[in-house]
Enzyme design. Sequence first.
Site: not given
Ligand code: PGA
Length: 252
Positions: A10, A12, A98, A100, A168, A174, A212
Amino acid sequence: MSIAKLIVGNWKMNGRLEDSKARAAALVAASKQVKSAQYTMVVCPPATMLHPVSEVLQGSGIRMGAQDCHAEPSGAFTGDIAPEMLKELGCSYVILGHSERRQGHRETSEEVSEKAIGVHRSGMTAIICVGETDEQRTAGYAEKIVIDQIRLSLSLSVTSENTAIAYEPVWAIGTGKTATTEDIRKMHALIRAKVSDKVKNAAWMPILYGGSVKPGNAGDILRIPNVDGVLVGGASLKAEDFMGIARATMDV
Ligand code: PGA
């Protein structure tokens, strides 16, 4: 059961045209050298990059996904993108719900379920994200939150072929923190059981872990029962790291 692990990147809201094309080209080149039936690789660039990236990926076997969509096929929805439009650009997956988007855009599980219907109508696979926040886990509600999200986000159109679930934990995204092996094992088993109540052949629905994931921890995560792949943010922005995660499937 040996199904190929689903390795989803992803991107983003990162990158510009040239570095996105370069990253896709590096993945294509690397994946030619590391041919394996152990994984299916999917990249999800920002919407404006879908067309140029699809040209780079052509014929490589690397699949492409979008990061969100609208539920309807067309209409007066300024700024939104229909699933049919994404399909036309070469997408075969769409990430939905997601955290976010659930947090930053107040997207509800009911909306996610409507979007899933649109994704399925277009013949694409929905990657439906679920996961608890830090506060919810500390308060002991992690399982309840995830079960509720699954119950409300999975539309009637969901089958084990057209949908993947991504667990997740929001606090792991992140942050460099990952859930423990035991927490992932428990949550994925619970998700599998919950999905079994709703769809046939639930054993075949991919359940991904995200938060992560890096080349260094991917092998351990992919070895946990009921982990059928990973959803990767930060580490998918470097072709070498993303490839390292895909390569980890070969030791699983
Ligand atoms: P990350 O993000 O690997 O940077 O933790 C995962 C995601 O948001 O799908």
